[in-house]
Motif scaffolding. Structure first.
Motif, short mmCIF file in Angstrom:
data_model
loop_
_atom_site.label_atom_id
_atom_site.label_comp_id
_atom_site.label_asym_id
_atom_site.label_seq_id
_atom_site.Cartn_x
_atom_site.Cartn_y
_atom_site.Cartn_z
N SER A 109 7.49 15.75 3.22
CA SER A 109 8.30 15.79 4.63
C SER A 109 7.40 15.12 5.94
CB SER A 109 9.37 16.89 4.98
OG SER A 109 8.35 18.32 5.77
N GLU A 110 6.24 15.51 5.96
CA GLU A 110 5.51 15.48 6.70
C GLU A 110 4.80 14.12 6.24
OE1 GLU A 110 3.33 19.75 8.84
OE2 GLU A 110 2.55 18.31 6.98
N VAL A 111 4.68 13.75 5.14
CA VAL A 111 4.28 13.03 4.70
C VAL A 111 5.41 11.17 4.97
CG1 VAL A 111 3.48 10.55 2.43
CG2 VAL A 111 2.32 12.96 2.95
N GLU A 112 6.94 12.33 4.58
CA GLU A 112 7.54 11.12 5.01
C GLU A 112 7.61 10.60 6.55
OE1 GLU A 112 10.73 13.05 2.68
OE2 GLU A 112 10.63 11.70 1.24
N ALA A 113 7.30 11.61 7.63
CA ALA A 113 7.88 11.52 8.90
C ALA A 113 6.38 10.43 8.73
CB ALA A 113 7.26 13.05 9.58
N GLY A 151 0.75 -1.23 -0.17
CA GLY A 151 0.09 0.07 0.28
C GLY A 151 0.81 0.68 0.20
N PHE A 152 2.48 1.16 -0.29
CA PHE A 152 3.22 2.41 -0.38
C PHE A 152 2.39 3.09 -1.30
CE2 PHE A 152 6.55 5.31 -1.09
CZ PHE A 152 7.28 5.73 -0.21
N GLU A 153 2.48 4.76 -1.22
CA GLU A 153 1.91 5.54 -2.23
C GLU A 153 2.94 6.64 -2.33
OE1 GLU A 153 -1.90 6.36 -2.75
OE2 GLU A 153 -2.13 4.73 -1.80
N ASP A 154 3.52 7.10 -3.60
CA ASP A 154 4.36 8.43 -3.44
C ASP A 154 3.89 9.49 -2.60
OD1 ASP A 154 5.99 10.37 -4.01
OD2 ASP A 154 6.20 10.12 -6.48
N PRO A 155 5.49 10.06 -1.53
CA PRO A 155 5.05 10.42 -0.88
C PRO A 155 4.08 12.00 -1.38
CG PRO A 155 6.67 9.49 -0.29
CD PRO A 155 6.68 9.30 -1.11
N ALA A 156 4.99 12.47 -2.72
CA ALA A 156 4.79 13.23 -3.45
C ALA A 156 3.26 13.96 -3.59
CB ALA A 156 5.18 13.76 -4.76
N ILE A 204 4.64 17.92 12.65
CA ILE A 204 4.72 16.25 12.37
C ILE A 204 6.31 16.31 12.69
CG2 ILE A 204 4.49 14.40 11.38
CD1 ILE A 204 2.00 15.31 9.91
N THR A 205 6.43 15.94 13.81
CA THR A 205 8.03 15.38 13.73
C THR A 205 8.11 13.69 13.84
OG1 THR A 205 8.28 15.34 15.99
CG2 THR A 205 8.16 17.34 15.18
N LEU A 206 8.87 13.20 13.90
CA LEU A 206 8.97 11.99 13.67
C LEU A 206 8.92 11.19 16.00
CD1 LEU A 206 12.74 10.73 12.11
CD2 LEU A 206 10.05 10.56 10.91
N ALA A 207 8.91 12.37 16.10
CA ALA A 207 8.49 11.88 18.04
C ALA A 207 6.96 12.05 18.07
CB ALA A 207 9.24 12.51 18.30
N PHE A 208 5.94 12.14 16.80
CA PHE A 208 5.11 12.65 16.98
C PHE A 208 4.31 11.57 17.58
CE2 PHE A 208 2.58 12.11 13.06
CZ PHE A 208 0.84 12.81 13.70
N LEU A 217 0.31 11.48 -2.01
CA LEU A 217 0.03 12.56 -0.74
C LEU A 217 -0.24 13.74 -0.26
CD1 LEU A 217 0.97 8.39 0.56
CD2 LEU A 217 -1.28 9.24 -0.18
N ALA A 218 0.36 14.09 -0.67
CA ALA A 218 1.24 15.52 -0.15
C ALA A 218 0.44 16.29 -1.16
CB ALA A 218 2.72 16.00 -0.25
N SER A 219 0.33 15.70 -2.19
CA SER A 219 -0.90 16.86 -3.51
C SER A 219 -1.97 16.49 -3.31
CB SER A 219 -0.61 16.60 -4.61
OG SER A 219 -1.02 15.56 -5.09
#
Length: 215
Positions: free
Chosen positions: A30-34, A14-19, A195-199, A21-23
């Motif tokens: 970067s938030e989608v990657e986090a 189910g992985f999708e390109d972050p770009a 969003i950060t990696l710790a959230f 999903l961001a659109s």
């Protein structure tokens, strides 16, 4: 994220390109990657299969894997858009975006309606409302008598069921939500703005893990 990581990500179900999903959401790339790091953490918490199972979401949200938790079931169903019994990354990001502060209120109203429409009939019946009120009270560790719950349901139907047919349709729900903004209070998560990696707080992690991720 490097090419090696991206290649690994593409192998995740189910992985999708972050770009992409961001659109389609209020999130940045970067938030989608986090969010993907968060997704990986959740999807391997009980069964390491790259997918979020119902027990994994329930444990992350409520520290419980109790299958009899109606509220947990409704949240899972909200994320499980494809109705295949698990949540993939695309579903995770798109559904989480509904709770973003910048998401239009109309989408939040529609989402809240789906939570209460337990049988997916396109309207909310009295018994469905009572079940959800009871479940929400239970999650808040509040214990009210059946008479008080009935009073809450009666009041809601008096205000929301405009045509008096014994059920609340989407338009009636929309008008009711406009008059009762507190109804949507839990449909917005402020920390999605940063969003950060710790959230976020509902995800299983230790302070040591947070320091490692933030470092």
């Amino acid at each position: 994220m490097g090419a090696k990581t991206s290649k690994k990500n593409r192998q995740v179900p189910g992985f999708e390109d972050p770009a992409i999903l961001a659109s389609e959401t209020p999130f940045t790339v970067s938030e989608v990657e986090a969010l993907h790091e968060l997704y990986r953490k959740l999807s391997s918490s009980i069964v390491d299969d790259g997918l979020i199972q119902k027990e994994e979401l329930a444990f992350a949200l409520f520290r419980s894997t109790n299958r009899q938790n109606l509220f947990a079931d409704r949240i899972f169903d909200l994320f499980d858009v494809k109705r295949n019994g698990h949540i993939d990354f695309g579903e995770f990001v798109r559904t989480l975006s509904i709770f973003h502060p910048r998401t239009p209120e109309a989408e939040k109203v529609q989402c809240a309606f789906k939570l209460y429409d337990l049988r997916r009939t396109g309207h909310i019946e009295r018994e469905e409302l009572k079940e959800m009120v009871s479940a929400l009270l239970h999650e808040s560790d509040l214990s009210l008598s059946n008479d008080i719950i009935e009073t809450i349901v009666d009041k809601t139907f008096r205000e929301a069921d405009i045509n008096g047919d014994g059920k609340i349709d989407q338009q009636e729900w929309k008008e009711y939500a406009a008059k009762n903004p507190a109804l949507l209070r839990n449909m917005t998560l402020p920390y999605l703005m940063d969003i950060t990696l710790a959230f976020p707080s509902f995800v299983m992690h230790t302070e040591a893990e947070d320091s490692k991720l933030a470092g």
